[in-house]
Design a protein around this motif. Structure first.
Motif, PDB file in Angstrom:
ATOM      1  N   ARG A  90       1.206  -1.511  -0.013  1.00 40.86           N
ATOM      2  CA  ARG A  90      -0.038   0.501  -0.288  1.00 40.86           C
ATOM      3  C   ARG A  90       1.041   1.076  -0.036  1.00 40.86           C
ATOM      4  NH1 ARG A  90      -4.415   1.185  -0.606  1.00 40.86           N
ATOM      5  NH2 ARG A  90      -4.989   2.576   1.538  1.00 40.86           N
ATOM      6  N   SER A 135      -5.686   3.604   6.956  1.00 36.73           N
ATOM      7  CA  SER A 135      -6.981   4.773   8.257  1.00 36.73           C
ATOM      8  C   SER A 135      -7.086   6.023   6.363  1.00 36.73           C
ATOM      9  CB  SER A 135      -6.475   5.272   9.128  1.00 36.73           C
ATOM     10  OG  SER A 135      -4.696   5.537   8.497  1.00 36.73           O
ATOM     11  N   GLY A 136      -8.237   6.490   6.958  1.00 34.76           N
ATOM     12  CA  GLY A 136      -8.768   7.600   5.792  1.00 34.76           C
ATOM     13  C   GLY A 136      -9.196   7.111   4.822  1.00 34.76           C
ATOM     14  N   MET A 137      -9.839   6.074   4.881  1.00 36.23           N
ATOM     15  CA  MET A 137     -10.710   5.929   3.995  1.00 36.23           C
ATOM     16  C   MET A 137     -12.246   4.932   4.515  1.00 36.23           C
ATOM     17  SD  MET A 137      -8.757   3.401   5.136  1.00 36.23           S
ATOM     18  CE  MET A 137      -7.436   3.231   3.707  1.00 36.23           C
ATOM     19  N   THR A 138     -13.139   4.787   3.551  1.00 39.91           N
ATOM     20  CA  THR A 138     -14.336   4.481   4.389  1.00 39.91           C
ATOM     21  C   THR A 138     -13.860   2.721   4.584  1.00 39.91           C
ATOM     22  OG1 THR A 138     -15.225   3.091   2.344  1.00 39.91           O
ATOM     23  CG2 THR A 138     -15.911   5.530   2.879  1.00 39.91           C
ATOM     24  N   ALA A 141     -14.608   0.865   2.071  1.00 41.09           N
ATOM     25  CA  ALA A 141     -13.201   0.666   0.360  1.00 41.09           C
ATOM     26  C   ALA A 141     -12.157  -0.178   1.366  1.00 41.09           C
ATOM     27  CB  ALA A 141     -13.065   1.787   0.543  1.00 41.09           C
ATOM     28  N   PHE A 142     -12.138  -0.048   2.564  1.00 39.35           N
ATOM     29  CA  PHE A 142     -10.616  -0.477   3.340  1.00 39.35           C
ATOM     30  C   PHE A 142     -11.424  -2.393   2.537  1.00 39.35           C
ATOM     31  CE2 PHE A 142      -8.167  -3.044   6.320  1.00 39.35           C
ATOM     32  CZ  PHE A 142      -6.915  -2.058   6.075  1.00 39.35           C
ATOM     33  N   GLU A 145      -9.986  -2.811  -1.259  1.00 38.73           N
ATOM     34  CA  GLU A 145      -8.909  -2.959  -0.709  1.00 38.73           C
ATOM     35  C   GLU A 145      -7.882  -4.653  -0.647  1.00 38.73           C
ATOM     36  OE1 GLU A 145      -6.296  -0.495  -1.678  1.00 38.73           O
ATOM     37  OE2 GLU A 145      -7.511   1.194  -2.272  1.00 38.73           O
ATOM     38  N   ARG A 222     -21.736  11.042   4.478  1.00 33.66           N
ATOM     39  CA  ARG A 222     -21.244  11.606   2.946  1.00 33.66           C
ATOM     40  C   ARG A 222     -21.897  11.536   2.074  1.00 33.66           C
ATOM     41  NH1 ARG A 222     -14.223   9.568   2.995  1.00 33.66           N
ATOM     42  NH2 ARG A 222     -13.884  10.547   4.746  1.00 33.66           N
ATOM     43  N   GLU A 227     -21.845   6.162   6.238  1.00 34.73           N
ATOM     44  CA  GLU A 227     -20.116   5.715   6.434  1.00 34.73           C
ATOM     45  C   GLU A 227     -19.251   6.115   7.271  1.00 34.73           C
ATOM     46  OE1 GLU A 227     -19.382   3.788   3.799  1.00 34.73           O
ATOM     47  OE2 GLU A 227     -20.161   5.151   1.930  1.00 34.73           O
ATOM     48  N   VAL A 229     -15.941   5.996   8.516  1.00 33.35           N
ATOM     49  CA  VAL A 229     -14.523   6.463   8.300  1.00 33.35           C
ATOM     50  C   VAL A 229     -13.409   5.922   9.202  1.00 33.35           C
ATOM     51  CG1 VAL A 229     -12.786   7.659   7.328  1.00 33.35           C
ATOM     52  CG2 VAL A 229     -16.298   8.322   6.788  1.00 33.35           C
ATOM     53  N   ARG A 230     -12.253   5.098   8.707  1.00 39.44           N
ATOM     54  CA  ARG A 230     -11.813   4.313   9.362  1.00 39.44           C
ATOM     55  C   ARG A 230     -10.181   6.032   9.988  1.00 39.44           C
ATOM     56  NH1 ARG A 230     -10.627  -1.023   9.274  1.00 39.44           N
ATOM     57  NH2 ARG A 230      -8.490  -0.406   9.130  1.00 39.44           N
TER      58      ARG A 230
END
Lengths: 340, 340
Positions: A90, A135-138, A141-142, A145, A222, A227, A229-230
């Motif tokens: 990542r 972190s920094g994503m929903t 989304a994580f 990934e 959002r 959502e 969020v991490r």
């Protein structure tokens, strides 16, 4: 009348067929990848004892809680934890958005493949890598990934997906315990959100039965859409003395069987063994350099040192990978390929 | 030969018997305490839709996650949350060890039965009461405290144990959902360690399927015995925006059905409804002063105000206790008496 007579004879045939086919199934060895020996015998004796109705060691099904560490206990952790490898990949993927990483450790080390430099930043450095990449994503989304990385990244030595580098004898043990009324849980120092996308498919363990480390999550709306969020902040480290805490907060019952592979699992196993009634604590000992890896006291991952010294006094079972396991990985790789 | 022929005819008889007796069982109403009406119909339609294989709304069993608030949704919360009453009783019990409580709010108010004084200390005061009465002991000791209090303390108006003041229609709904492959969870602002001693027996919900607020726990070895000790520090508040967070950290999947009764459940229900595919969000509306209590917009517990205004626009079902529920509490009190 005619129809129900037909139905009945169909049912009778089905019954006969099931009688014929179920007999060998019942007699089949539930642990075919475990060699005969003390470890296997101890497991079979324990399960027989706690499931024998009216027996002195009987435990009702709801209390048959079994907890398993993940890295090095259910899947390969050597030479590096899978989640760390995910974090490194990542960092490389996200590097163009973070020009400052080129000159800053531990990111610089990752980008240059200099694992000594990464290692030199210690636990603090690892945490920084984890937070920057996890972190920094929903939440959604994580999960995507992780799923996509696990579905495509192959471990070099074995040329297999990481989800194919799980231990066949442990898959059998999990199934055997569940067939005997146990509830099986993962209790890992790894990130709970990193494990959950694969545990149900690979181990038959549903996401809610996975206990692990976590980052703080925040509920946000959002663009009108709710959502999770991490956030770049550690919520809980489910390792060492954190493992019994995680078990208490998440499961709310003391396990009767716990399986680990390193000194980081000692508190979980001590907590398990200290309960009333019959208990079982086990460690995988990585003794098989040929089929997997051999490491213990001085390893940089999964150090097994104090636990090895204290095992005999505490009645802990040391499972010797080389001696106790007939095979290490599932033979049919396709069996564990992701379904999508 | 003779023996297996006998066995076979016994089996055939058993089969015929099971065919005869299963037909009426299948036809029996799974929700006998729900009156016919929009709420009941919406539930039945939803369950039919998500369980219809090949149907456009089909959801596989592992994803049939249903989350229920506890206070006011599964059991009575009026005129005061059960856990607060437990804390008040604990303050009285522990007062002799804390002479300073006689002159200090909110403790003074509790000891003098002055609920206005307690209320005046607000959320901060409540937290102080909770921490003073819910920490400083081992996990095992706290479970025993709770179990013994629940087994002996009767609610005044109904002269019943609190575990008998659960809603019969909801017990049926939980069982109905589970019979249709759902996993049922409690997601409550209440303390997880306060609920777990009773949820399995009363609701059929195992401890690991209870998500709630918690204090920090610490692993300690006391007199050589590993124990979990409850610390005087909040770990997590599983309320309002904390509910979707608790669901994410604990369950790891988004529910497809969520049931609450107050504005504190809105975020859980918004999060549930925002997932893909068919979803369902419900609120109990306490409209029945005669059989239970009537309260909503201006209540000091379980305020239902914004959610009531926004329900129609969001497709949330408002379950009217007076109209929708044939009975409120289980008829046979003994049914829910503690087993020990």
């Amino acid at each position: 009348m005619r129809k129900s007579a037909q139905t009945l004879s169909t049912l009778v045939l089905a019954l006969i067929a099931s009688l014929i086919f179920s007999a060998p199934a019942m007699a089949a060895d539930p642990l075919p990848s475990w060699n005969d020996g003390k470890s296997r015998q101890a497991i079979v004796d324990f399960v027989a004892a706690v499931t024998e109705e009216g027996g002195k060691d009987y435990v009702p099904p709801g209390d048959r809680i079994a907890t398993f560490d993940n890295d090095g206990t259910l899947w390969v952790e050597y030479p590096m934890y899978t989640q760390a490898l995910f974090a490194f990949d990542r960092v490389i993927e996200l590097a163009s958005q973070h020009p400052e990483w080129k000159t800053r450790q531990p990111f610089k080390g990752v980008l240059e493949g200099d694992m000594k430099a990464v290692g030199a930043t210690g636990m603090e450095g690892v945490m920084e890598l984890i937070l920057a990449t996890h972190s920094g994503m929903t939440a959604t989304a994580f999960t995507q990934e992780v799923s996509s990385w696990l579905a495509t990244t192959r471990q070099k030595r074995f040329d297999r997906l990481y989800t194919e580098l799980v231990y066949q004898p442990q898959l059998e043990l999990l199934a055997y315990l569940r067939a005997n009324g146990f509830k099986t849980f993962i209790v890992s120092g790894g990130g709970v959100a990193f494990m959950r996308p694969m545990t149900e498919r690979v181990y038959g363990i549903a996401p809610e039965q996975v206990v692990g480390s976590s980052v703080v999550a925040e509920f946000q709306v959002r663009d009108g859409k709710p959502e999770l969020v991490r956030m770049p902040e550690i919520n809980f480290i489910n390792d060492k003395a954190g493992k019994p805490v995680g078990i208490y907060q998440h499961i709310g019952k003391r396990p009767i069987l716990a399986f680990g592979n390193s000194d980081s699992d000692m508190q979980m196993i001590e907590y398990t063994m200290a309960g009333q009634g019959r208990r079982m604590g086990l460690y995988v000992h990585h003794t098989d350099a040929e089929r997997e890896y051999a490491y213990d006291r001085e390893s940089h991952v999964g150090t097994l040192d104090k636990a090895l010294d204290q095992a005999a006094d505490n009645g802990w079972i040391i499972v010797d990978m080389k001696k106790d396991w007939k095979v290490v990985f599932p033979g049919n790789q396709r069996m564990l390929l992701p379904t999508k």
